[in-house]
Design a protein around this motif. Structure first.
Motif, PDB file in Angstrom:
ATOM      1  N   PHE B  79      46.776  46.397  35.057  1.00  0.00           N
ATOM      2  CA  PHE B  79      47.520  45.188  35.405  1.00  0.00           C
ATOM      3  C   PHE B  79      48.851  45.158  34.652  1.00  0.00           C
ATOM      4  O   PHE B  79      49.912  44.888  35.234  1.00  0.00           O
ATOM      5  CB  PHE B  79      46.659  43.956  35.072  1.00  0.00           C
ATOM      6  CG  PHE B  79      47.193  42.650  35.571  1.00  0.00           C
ATOM      7  CD1 PHE B  79      47.638  42.511  36.897  1.00  0.00           C
ATOM      8  CD2 PHE B  79      47.231  41.529  34.747  1.00  0.00           C
ATOM      9  CE1 PHE B  79      48.109  41.282  37.362  1.00  0.00           C
ATOM     10  CE2 PHE B  79      47.704  40.311  35.205  1.00  0.00           C
ATOM     11  CZ  PHE B  79      48.146  40.186  36.518  1.00  0.00           C
ATOM     12  N   LEU B 177      41.541  33.937  34.326  1.00  0.00           N
ATOM     13  CA  LEU B 177      41.005  35.020  35.151  1.00  0.00           C
ATOM     14  C   LEU B 177      39.679  35.493  34.570  1.00  0.00           C
ATOM     15  O   LEU B 177      39.599  35.827  33.386  1.00  0.00           O
ATOM     16  CB  LEU B 177      42.020  36.159  35.127  1.00  0.00           C
ATOM     17  CG  LEU B 177      41.809  37.379  35.992  1.00  0.00           C
ATOM     18  CD1 LEU B 177      41.900  37.004  37.464  1.00  0.00           C
ATOM     19  CD2 LEU B 177      42.888  38.414  35.666  1.00  0.00           C
ATOM     20  N   MET B 201      40.558  32.328  39.062  1.00  0.00           N
ATOM     21  CA  MET B 201      40.366  33.521  39.880  1.00  0.00           C
ATOM     22  C   MET B 201      39.246  34.350  39.265  1.00  0.00           C
ATOM     23  O   MET B 201      39.143  34.478  38.044  1.00  0.00           O
ATOM     24  CB  MET B 201      41.667  34.336  39.911  1.00  0.00           C
ATOM     25  CG  MET B 201      41.602  35.579  40.759  1.00  0.00           C
ATOM     26  SD  MET B 201      43.270  36.286  40.938  1.00  0.00           S
ATOM     27  CE  MET B 201      42.936  37.502  42.227  1.00  0.00           C
ATOM     28  N   VAL B 203      37.726  38.217  39.529  1.00  0.00           N
ATOM     29  CA  VAL B 203      37.951  39.558  40.062  1.00  0.00           C
ATOM     30  C   VAL B 203      36.685  40.384  39.848  1.00  0.00           C
ATOM     31  O   VAL B 203      36.217  40.523  38.719  1.00  0.00           O
ATOM     32  CB  VAL B 203      39.154  40.238  39.372  1.00  0.00           C
ATOM     33  CG1 VAL B 203      39.308  41.678  39.867  1.00  0.00           C
ATOM     34  CG2 VAL B 203      40.437  39.456  39.624  1.00  0.00           C
ATOM     35  N   ASN B 205      35.383  43.591  39.307  1.00  0.00           N
ATOM     36  CA  ASN B 205      35.977  44.851  38.859  1.00  0.00           C
ATOM     37  C   ASN B 205      35.045  46.031  39.176  1.00  0.00           C
ATOM     38  O   ASN B 205      33.892  45.839  39.530  1.00  0.00           O
ATOM     39  CB  ASN B 205      36.260  44.759  37.351  1.00  0.00           C
ATOM     40  CG  ASN B 205      37.254  45.816  36.882  1.00  0.00           C
ATOM     41  OD1 ASN B 205      38.022  46.371  37.698  1.00  0.00           O
ATOM     42  ND2 ASN B 205      37.259  46.112  35.586  1.00  0.00           N
ATOM     43  N   THR B 241      38.490  38.039  44.336  1.00  0.00           N
ATOM     44  CA  THR B 241      38.908  39.299  44.951  1.00  0.00           C
ATOM     45  C   THR B 241      38.151  40.435  44.270  1.00  0.00           C
ATOM     46  O   THR B 241      37.440  40.221  43.299  1.00  0.00           O
ATOM     47  CB  THR B 241      40.423  39.543  44.785  1.00  0.00           C
ATOM     48  OG1 THR B 241      40.709  39.690  43.392  1.00  0.00           O
ATOM     49  CG2 THR B 241      41.247  38.408  45.347  1.00  0.00           C
ATOM     50  N   ALA B 243      38.576  44.555  42.724  1.00  0.00           N
ATOM     51  CA  ALA B 243      39.588  45.492  42.244  1.00  0.00           C
ATOM     52  C   ALA B 243      38.916  46.705  41.616  1.00  0.00           C
ATOM     53  O   ALA B 243      37.763  46.648  41.212  1.00  0.00           O
ATOM     54  CB  ALA B 243      40.488  44.818  41.194  1.00  0.00           C
ATOM     55  N   VAL B 254      45.996  40.611  42.432  1.00  0.00           N
ATOM     56  CA  VAL B 254      45.803  39.655  41.338  1.00  0.00           C
ATOM     57  C   VAL B 254      47.133  38.960  41.026  1.00  0.00           C
ATOM     58  O   VAL B 254      47.212  37.736  40.939  1.00  0.00           O
ATOM     59  CB  VAL B 254      45.255  40.348  40.070  1.00  0.00           C
ATOM     60  CG1 VAL B 254      45.173  39.360  38.904  1.00  0.00           C
ATOM     61  CG2 VAL B 254      43.881  40.964  40.331  1.00  0.00           C
ATOM     62  N   TRP B 255      48.176  39.760  40.912  1.00  0.00           N
ATOM     63  CA  TRP B 255      49.492  39.200  40.613  1.00  0.00           C
ATOM     64  C   TRP B 255      49.978  38.298  41.743  1.00  0.00           C
ATOM     65  O   TRP B 255      50.595  37.245  41.496  1.00  0.00           O
ATOM     66  CB  TRP B 255      50.491  40.330  40.354  1.00  0.00           C
ATOM     67  CG  TRP B 255      51.871  39.847  39.972  1.00  0.00           C
ATOM     68  CD1 TRP B 255      53.030  40.099  40.642  1.00  0.00           C
ATOM     69  CD2 TRP B 255      52.222  39.016  38.859  1.00  0.00           C
ATOM     70  NE1 TRP B 255      54.083  39.490  40.018  1.00  0.00           N
ATOM     71  CE2 TRP B 255      53.617  38.809  38.915  1.00  0.00           C
ATOM     72  CE3 TRP B 255      51.493  38.425  37.825  1.00  0.00           C
ATOM     73  CZ2 TRP B 255      54.296  38.040  37.968  1.00  0.00           C
ATOM     74  CZ3 TRP B 255      52.180  37.653  36.889  1.00  0.00           C
ATOM     75  CH2 TRP B 255      53.562  37.462  36.966  1.00  0.00           C
ATOM     76  N   GLN B 257      48.148  36.426  43.596  1.00  0.00           N
ATOM     77  CA  GLN B 257      47.488  35.123  43.451  1.00  0.00           C
ATOM     78  C   GLN B 257      48.105  34.321  42.308  1.00  0.00           C
ATOM     79  O   GLN B 257      48.257  33.106  42.409  1.00  0.00           O
ATOM     80  CB  GLN B 257      45.981  35.301  43.221  1.00  0.00           C
ATOM     81  CG  GLN B 257      45.220  35.864  44.421  1.00  0.00           C
ATOM     82  CD  GLN B 257      45.301  34.970  45.645  1.00  0.00           C
ATOM     83  OE1 GLN B 257      45.369  33.741  45.527  1.00  0.00           O
ATOM     84  NE2 GLN B 257      45.333  35.580  46.821  1.00  0.00           N
TER      85      GLN B 257
END
Lengths: 334, 334
Positions: B79, B177, B201, B203, B205, B241, B243, B254-255, B257
């Motif tokens: 990221f 996050l 958010m 994620v 992973n 999401t 990733a 991610v960015w 969002q």
């Protein structure tokens, strides 16, 4: 049982005896003493609580919450009546620091629980009003001890579900029940963050008539959601059921889950561990509130704080430095 | 840019100038001053923070959490690198009061983020150790201000995800996050209550190879679960999401969002409102900690408390009365 005549004021021993002998009249009057803000009543209340303390604790304490409109009063009426048919003595208390009854406290409107309030094995007590959360929590907590000493073995503590009182109720009960409606989404906006994760059980209420199918969908949705939460410290896996308080369905299943929970936490030792933890936490909550009262109650501190808040927001002083400033002033004033 | 020679100690003005001019060496040394417990350093730190304060705040602050094993370090590396390709300057800080690096703090093990640590637009700072949460939070918070004043416009604040530090990180960031793995259930046991509900958010992973299908299932499950949560005050609807940090997929999303979030909260005014609220909260947290330190730091109080705890648990004294006892003693001693 001894008959107590109504008189202006009883002796501490008369309150204590009356409570321990299960007199509803004396119990009510003792709770009134506990709720009173008069200095003389506070001294009396301490003496009563101190004496009944060894007789308290023999109950299961159930916290019940849900937003206004979820049907808390009809649920509690149905649940309370069911418990009395099993020969339980049920006390119903509430925490409502907002104290505006119109906001949804069931207990301000006793007529909505008319049948239960006429049941000799049920004791319903509206919450004291116009208080800080800490004050109301203390009073409800001590009222709970009085009810237990008076022989009530199921205590239902109701809260409105939109404020901060849920944490207080969660902190004084053994089992936490969240009432919800089907059609998740909109009505959830009223439930504050964190409440879902406190629930040992979620009951989808008003699961009747046209609503049964939606309620089952909601039940599954909540069950899945609770599944991905961290497991509570009790080792209990929260359950979701549906009920209709008006049709009287699913009410027995709630009690069944409470009993299953009780069996689990008796076996794994969590019940006692949690009760002890709650007592200690209750003491520390009181200490910390008193400490804050001592500090924030000072008019000079209040004045300085409001000017410091301004300086902090406008980045003229850092939050850490602002705190140091005011603490130095406070220490000097001590 | 001026070259600073390493010497034992700089003047406050040299630190201030160096930080504002973007010197990484001076920034590091300024953070060391902020982290120091020496009285002389504390005075110096105050002066530096006071001077850079008007230059702080121009960033988006992102809190990142997840249990050990979720792949935080590879995620942050991917990221962070992505953000530098967009010409952002990225600072990476961490809160880890437990301070045992083996527990999973990515930042103690810089070698795991080798590429990013050699990137001139990224600044990585391991957390200070062996401190109370409040102490570490202050230091990380002030380090964040220094990074911002030094031109870093994206601040990533990492936390380990198993302790109490998540609330502290949530309280100092704009966007929170949560990194998770597929196969919801077991590994969630490590995530503390309440963290799910703080997430803007989630994620999933390690969504790569054989794991893609499970990750999509997990994504849907979390998306549904977040859906039944109360909406955050920001008005933002949390998203889920997936990733892969190693395959570098889903990192840009991610960015994306974060930017969407930023646009929303800029428009509805929540961004500024929340920042102001955080500053004030930061001040009050410090005051309340100092107050508790004043009280609980006293050896006599400590002694009395441990005996009172015993009496409260064994129902010899009520929690309310116990608190009154000790507060009376404290007031007398003042």
């Amino acid at each position: 049982m001894k008959v107590y005549k109504r008189k202006n004021r009883l002796s501490a021993q008369e309150y204590i005896d009356g409570v321990l002998q299960g007199s509803r009249v004396i119990l009510s009057r003792a709770i009134t003493i506990v709720e009173s803000n008069l200095e003389s009543d506070k001294i009396l209340a301490k003496e009563i609580i101190q004496a009944i303390l060894p007789h308290s604790g023999n109950s299961i304490r159930i916290g019940i919450t849900g937003v206004p409109g979820v049907g808390k009063s009809t649920f509690i009426e149905a649940f309370g009546k069911y418990l009395t048919t099993l020969n339980h003595k049920v006390a119903i208390l509430s925490i409502d620091p907002s104290s505006q009854r119109s906001k949804g406290s069931i207990l301000g409107d006793k007529t909505r629980m008319e049948e239960l309030s006429n049941n000799e094995n049920a004791y319903i007590r509206p919450s004291s009003t116009g208080e800080t959360l800490g004050g109301v929590a203390n009073k409800t907590g001590e009222s709970m001890l009085l009810c237990e000493a008076s022989g009530y073995d199921v205590i239902l503590v109701e809260t409105v579900g939109v404020g901060q009182s849920e944490t207080a109720v969660h902190g004084m009960t053994d089992f936490f029940l969240l009432l919800m409606l089907s059609g998740a989404g909109d009505e959830l906006q009223g439930i504050k963050k964190g409440i879902m994760e406190m629930a040992d059980m979620v009951v989808i209420n008003k699961a009747d008539g046209d609503n049964i199918k939606n309620s089952e969908m909601a039940r599954l949705q909540y069950q899945n959601a609770l599944h991905i939460f961290p497991q509570p410290d009790s080792g209990w896996t929260p359950v979701v059921t549906k009920a209709s308080s008006t049709k009287n369905t699913g009410i027995d299943a709630v009690w069944e889950q409470v009993l299953k929970y009780k069996e689990l936490v008796d076996q794994n030792g969590y019940f006692t561990k949690n009760r002890n933890h709650q007592k200690i936490k209750w003491m520390y909550n009181n200490i910390n509130e008193e400490l804050k009262h001592l500090f924030y109650g000072s008019p000079e501190i209040k004045n300085k704080l409001s000017s410091l808040e301004h300086d902090v927001v406008s980045s003229q002083v850092s939050p850490v430095k602002a705190a140091q400033y005011i603490m130095e002033d406070f220490k000097k004033s001590m």
